[in-house]
Design a protein around this motif. Structure first.
Motif, PDB file in Angstrom:
ATOM      1  N   ASP B  14       0.818  -1.212   0.000  1.00  0.00           N
ATOM      2  CA  ASP B  14       0.000   0.000   0.000  1.00  0.00           C
ATOM      3  C   ASP B  14       0.859   1.272   0.000  1.00  0.00           C
ATOM      4  O   ASP B  14       0.371   2.364   0.227  1.00  0.00           O
ATOM      5  CB  ASP B  14      -1.002  -0.011   1.164  1.00  0.00           C
ATOM      6  N   TRP B  15       2.150   1.104  -0.220  1.00  0.00           N
ATOM      7  CA  TRP B  15       3.029   2.271  -0.336  1.00  0.00           C
ATOM      8  C   TRP B  15       3.326   2.539  -1.804  1.00  0.00           C
ATOM      9  O   TRP B  15       3.379   1.609  -2.609  1.00  0.00           O
ATOM     10  CB  TRP B  15       4.363   2.017   0.358  1.00  0.00           C
ATOM     11  N   LEU B  16       3.578   3.797  -2.125  1.00  0.00           N
ATOM     12  CA  LEU B  16       3.969   4.144  -3.485  1.00  0.00           C
ATOM     13  C   LEU B  16       5.368   4.741  -3.451  1.00  0.00           C
ATOM     14  O   LEU B  16       5.627   5.700  -2.717  1.00  0.00           O
ATOM     15  CB  LEU B  16       2.975   5.167  -4.053  1.00  0.00           C
ATOM     16  N   LEU B  17       6.262   4.151  -4.217  1.00  0.00           N
ATOM     17  CA  LEU B  17       7.642   4.633  -4.206  1.00  0.00           C
ATOM     18  C   LEU B  17       7.828   5.688  -5.290  1.00  0.00           C
ATOM     19  O   LEU B  17       7.537   5.446  -6.460  1.00  0.00           O
ATOM     20  CB  LEU B  17       8.594   3.456  -4.433  1.00  0.00           C
ATOM     21  N   VAL B  18       8.239   6.879  -4.872  1.00  0.00           N
ATOM     22  CA  VAL B  18       8.483   7.971  -5.816  1.00  0.00           C
ATOM     23  C   VAL B  18       9.946   7.884  -6.245  1.00  0.00           C
ATOM     24  O   VAL B  18      10.845   7.975  -5.415  1.00  0.00           O
ATOM     25  CB  VAL B  18       8.210   9.339  -5.154  1.00  0.00           C
ATOM     26  N   SER B  19      10.165   7.693  -7.540  1.00  0.00           N
ATOM     27  CA  SER B  19      11.548   7.565  -7.991  1.00  0.00           C
ATOM     28  C   SER B  19      12.199   8.941  -8.067  1.00  0.00           C
ATOM     29  O   SER B  19      11.514   9.964  -8.002  1.00  0.00           O
ATOM     30  CB  SER B  19      11.592   6.876  -9.354  1.00  0.00           C
ATOM     31  N   ALA B  20      13.504   8.944  -8.218  1.00  0.00           N
ATOM     32  CA  ALA B  20      14.219  10.219  -8.285  1.00  0.00           C
ATOM     33  C   ALA B  20      13.734  11.035  -9.484  1.00  0.00           C
ATOM     34  O   ALA B  20      13.622  12.259  -9.411  1.00  0.00           O
ATOM     35  CB  ALA B  20      15.724   9.968  -8.358  1.00  0.00           C
ATOM     36  N   ASN B  24      10.017  15.803  -9.236  1.00  0.00           N
ATOM     37  CA  ASN B  24       9.493  17.145  -9.518  1.00  0.00           C
ATOM     38  C   ASN B  24       8.022  17.157  -9.913  1.00  0.00           C
ATOM     39  O   ASN B  24       7.430  18.215 -10.073  1.00  0.00           O
ATOM     40  CB  ASN B  24      10.323  17.800 -10.622  1.00  0.00           C
ATOM     41  N   ASN B  25       7.432  15.986 -10.075  1.00  0.00           N
ATOM     42  CA  ASN B  25       6.004  15.919 -10.420  1.00  0.00           C
ATOM     43  C   ASN B  25       5.161  16.273  -9.195  1.00  0.00           C
ATOM     44  O   ASN B  25       5.657  16.202  -8.064  1.00  0.00           O
ATOM     45  CB  ASN B  25       5.630  14.506 -10.884  1.00  0.00           C
ATOM     46  N   PRO B  26       3.894  16.617  -9.422  1.00  0.00           N
ATOM     47  CA  PRO B  26       3.009  16.825  -8.262  1.00  0.00           C
ATOM     48  C   PRO B  26       2.938  15.540  -7.436  1.00  0.00           C
ATOM     49  O   PRO B  26       2.985  14.442  -7.997  1.00  0.00           O
ATOM     50  CB  PRO B  26       1.650  17.117  -8.901  1.00  0.00           C
ATOM     51  N   LEU B  36      15.417  10.858  -0.712  1.00  0.00           N
ATOM     52  CA  LEU B  36      15.960  11.714   0.346  1.00  0.00           C
ATOM     53  C   LEU B  36      15.979  13.188  -0.072  1.00  0.00           C
ATOM     54  O   LEU B  36      15.604  14.065   0.715  1.00  0.00           O
ATOM     55  CB  LEU B  36      17.378  11.243   0.696  1.00  0.00           C
ATOM     56  N   GLU B  37      16.355  13.469  -1.313  1.00  0.00           N
ATOM     57  CA  GLU B  37      16.443  14.850  -1.785  1.00  0.00           C
ATOM     58  C   GLU B  37      15.085  15.541  -1.664  1.00  0.00           C
ATOM     59  O   GLU B  37      14.993  16.692  -1.255  1.00  0.00           O
ATOM     60  CB  GLU B  37      16.899  14.899  -3.256  1.00  0.00           C
ATOM     61  N   LEU B  38      14.044  14.800  -2.054  1.00  0.00           N
ATOM     62  CA  LEU B  38      12.704  15.378  -2.006  1.00  0.00           C
ATOM     63  C   LEU B  38      12.306  15.682  -0.566  1.00  0.00           C
ATOM     64  O   LEU B  38      11.729  16.726  -0.257  1.00  0.00           O
ATOM     65  CB  LEU B  38      11.702  14.411  -2.651  1.00  0.00           C
ATOM     66  N   TRP B  39      12.654  14.772   0.298  1.00  0.00           N
ATOM     67  CA  TRP B  39      12.307  15.007   1.710  1.00  0.00           C
ATOM     68  C   TRP B  39      13.085  16.221   2.242  1.00  0.00           C
ATOM     69  O   TRP B  39      12.523  17.055   2.950  1.00  0.00           O
ATOM     70  CB  TRP B  39      12.614  13.758   2.540  1.00  0.00           C
TER      71      TRP B  39
END
Ligand code: SF4
Lengths: 550, 164
Positions: B14-20, B24-26, B36-39
């Motif tokens: 039930d998790w979605l992994l946001v790739s690098a 920059n997407n919504p 980590l960069e996004l966080w």
């Protein structure tokens, strides 16, 4: 010797099952070659020029008669009837079929042997002095600590995929016979002012493309902290060692890049988190393991009169002085069996020779043998009065070559005849040299000379630390050999210096002859080869060799 | 679909992994595992969302980088770009052992049957397998060995202190 309990046995059997499954998946096409490769390496299996090579662990060189008989048996059943002792005291089969390997491992497990972590980018099997427990210059027996490290490193979950291979040696004696300065971690047993046993820790030594002498990062580590400290070093290395370039991936490059001081500081900091955790050794564990290495039941009435040395037989006397070593126990000697007979690849041993030695060990040396870094076998505990009998048995089986410690006791990697990484053949070079120096008078006149040959930069033949080192190089697709002089271990740890431009195969033995001729010219009566070289430096040798040939 | 192994079974993720690349997407809906960069860039936005949050570390990002913010995370994932890149094993030991992270610790990337036993020992408790891997076989591999010598997260007491 250490003996498996139920726990050890089960673990090794489960490892066999795991590897059987991996091999089957590879043969079924479920695992690709690149996926299978690191897995088989972790289990000692290379694919070489002709066939797979299976490297069986002989932890710190200790081998029982039963185990040696099993190796003989396997070599007959699954291989071509011979095997090879490696420069890290392990045992290699050159011709097993891949599909047979799980069954070979299963048979090995029956005699408490395995091939776990004998290759691959992991903590490799631990090495120690083949004279552990019997040498008069021992500080403390290294074997219990080597065994403790063996268990700790076996299937260690954190360090199975290191940047590169990782070698550990434990040296327990005054004079180093383990090349402890040339290991990723060198552990030197020592005592503090209160007589407490501990370790000096050296890090970042190694041979290969970039030979480096290890740096001492801790002068004294109390023995109970052995595992946590080694773990701290490996944790730093596993995280920061380079993974982008395999030639820069060993810990020696990391230590150099960070500087020894910074590296030490990081290890000490990491260790603060591990120190005194449950991995800290207990007295109970140290004595449990040490109990396996208690001296055997020596004959307390052994003949100490040395009359044996006065034996009339010249050949025997020569063998006695070259191939036997002082022993801690009065009336006993350790016997080194030379696997360096001219015409046989250094370190090779046939099935029937293995069986003979297993029998001799059983009859004369408490059923125990050791493998050495010089690719020979040792009977550690033989009564002086029985040496003549042992010698006769060896002699009638071609195993009494009296050349230990001489220039013909050549350490030599398998090289181009077997190894797919080789630049050049190494075995024929060893043979050419042995032919020149074969006469006993020549060998004895030259005395102690350590000659080592590697077929490529990987330096499995340890050429950097031979008094004379020979390295196979590739020159426009042709096999050439670079000669270097002045390597050593222990207190005189040094990396040999390159003499100059390389030579063709047909020139090498002649060059070595010129080197030894010059030594005989230059030496003072009491000087060994290495002493003369230390005094004169490499220059006179350079002049002599290159004045003529170039 | 990649397959998730968690709590010793094959299960829905039930998790979605946001790739690098997607950083920059919504932000998508739901429970996210962000790079980590996004966080680092959008910590307050991420924490203001109504969902549990996960962060993933690449194999060159040591856990010390998030050591002081772990209490905000329900999940940390570690990427294995190749199974031979073993840094993640040490990261897991540090996260669990020294940094006391108690949330879900997930391995993803080049994760397979032959690695999972070691991963489990180092403190991972969920594994995202690539499409082509058989999750049932992988699940069995979690119990390849019935006991082990050395201390790790699954068994902090080494054999010599247990069997002595
Ligand atoms: S030194 Fe080179 S040629 Fe010799 S065994 Fe090692 S890798 Fe092969």
């Amino acid at each position: 010797m250490y003996q498996y309990n139920e726990f050890d046995r089960q673990l090794v059997k489960e490892r066999v099952d795991q590897f059987r499954d991996q091999t089957q998946r590879f043969l079924d096409g479920e695992l690709s070659e690149s996926e299978f490769l690191p897995l088989r390496l972790q289990n000692g299996l290379y694919i070489q020029r002709m066939a797979p090579l299976l490297r069986v662990a002989v932890p710190y060189g200790a081998l029982s008669s039963t185990q040696l008989r099993k190796l003989a048996d396997i070599s007959r059943k699954y291989d071509k009837g011979y095997g090879h002792i490696s420069t890290r005291q392990n045992f290699q089969f050159n011709w097993p079929a891949l599909a047979d390997v799980p069954e070979i491992l299963n048979e090995l497990a029956d005699v408490e042997m395995h091939a776990i972590q004998t290759s691959g980018s992991c903590v490799r099997s631990i090495t120690a002095d083949p004279f552990s427990g019997v040498t008069p210059d021992e500080i403390e027996d290294a074997r219990p600590y080597a065994e403790i490290l063996r268990q700790w490193s076996t299937l260690h979950p954190e360090f199975a995929y290191l940047p590169r291979k990782f070698k550990i040696a434990v040296c327990g004696s005054e004079s180093d016979r383990t090349a402890v300065h040339f290991h990723d971690i060198g552990i030197v047993m020592t005592k503090d002012e209160n007589g407490e046993t501990g370790f000096e820790i050296l890090v970042g030594g190694g041979l290969g493309r970039t030979p480096v002498i290890g740096t001492s990062i801790r002068k004294f580590l109390p023995k109970q902290h052995l595992l946590t400290y080694v773990e701290a070093i490996l944790r730093i290395y596993n995280q920061l060692g380079r993974r982008d370039n395999k030639y820069k991936a060993r810990i020696k490059i990391l230590v150099r890049a960070l500087g020894a001081e910074k590296f030490t500081e990081m290890v000490e900091q990491e260790w603060q988190h591990l120190k005194d955790t449950p991995s800290t050794l207990t007295e109970a564990e140290i004595s449990r393991v040490s109990a396996f290495f208690k001296p055997p039941e020596y004959n307390l009435n052994a003949d100490t009169s040395k009359s044996i040395q006065l034996n009339e037989n010249k050949e025997f006397s020569r063998w006695y002085s070259n191939n036997t070593r002082r022993h801690r126990q009065p009336g006993y000697r350790s016997v080194v069996i030379s696997l360096k007979g001219t015409g046989t690849p250094p370190g090779d041993i046939s099935d029937y020779q293995m069986e003979l030695l297993a029998d001799l060990a059983e009859q004369f040396s408490f059923s125990e043998l050791r493998t050495s870094r010089e690719q020979n076998l040792v009977l550690p505990d033989v009564e002086e009065s029985q040496l003549f009998e042992v010698w006769q048995a060896l002699k009638s089986n071609g195993l009494a070559t009296a050349n230990i410690g001489t220039i013909n006791d050549i350490t030599c990697c398998p090289g181009g005849d077997y190894c797919s990484l080789a630049n050049a053949k190494s075995i024929p070079i060893a043979e050419d040299i042995q032919r020149i120096f074969e006469s006993p008078e020549t060998l004895d006149e030259l005395g102690e000379i350590d000659l080592k040959v590697s077929g490529c930069m990987n330096a499995c033949g340890h050429h950097h630390i031979g008094h004379i080192g020979i390295l196979g190089v590739d020159k426009k697709g042709k096999e050439f050999y670079q000669v270097s002089l002045g390597g050593g271990v222990g207190e005189s740890a040094a990396i040999a210096k390159i003499l100059g431009p390389s030579f063709s195969q047909s020139e090498v033995a002649g060059v070595i002859k010129q080197i030894t001729d010059l030594y005989l010219e230059l030496r003072t009566p009491e000087e060994r080869f290495i002493d003369t070289l230390d005094r004169t430096g490499i220059e006179p040798f350079k002049e002599k060799i290159y004045a003529k040939t170039h | 679909m990649p397959k998730l192994i968690k709590e010793n079974q094959v299960t829905e993720d039930d998790w979605l992994l946001v790739s690098a690349d997607e950083a920059n997407n919504p932000l998508p809906e739901g429970k996210l595992i962000v790079p980590l960069e996004l966080w680092n860039e959008r910590q307050s936005v991420l924490l203001a969302r109504d969902h549990e949050l996960g962060v993933w570390l690449d194999s060159n990002q040591a856990p010390e980088l998030i050591g002081d913010r772990l209490s905000e995370l329900a999940l940390v994932a570690i990427n294995f770009p190749a199974f031979t890149d073993g840094r993640g094993y040490s990261y897991a030991q540090v996260l669990r052992g020294r940094l006391n992270f108690a949330g879900e610790l997930r391995a993803f990337g080049d994760v397979g049957k032959d690695q999972m036993f070691f991963m489990k020992r180092c403190g991972f408790d969920s594994y995202l397998l690539p499409d082509e891997k058989d999750p049932i076989a992988a699940l069995q591999a979690l119990s390849s060995f019935s006991d082990t010598y050395q201390s790790a997260q699954d068994q902090p007491i080494p054999a010599f202190r247990r069997n002595g």
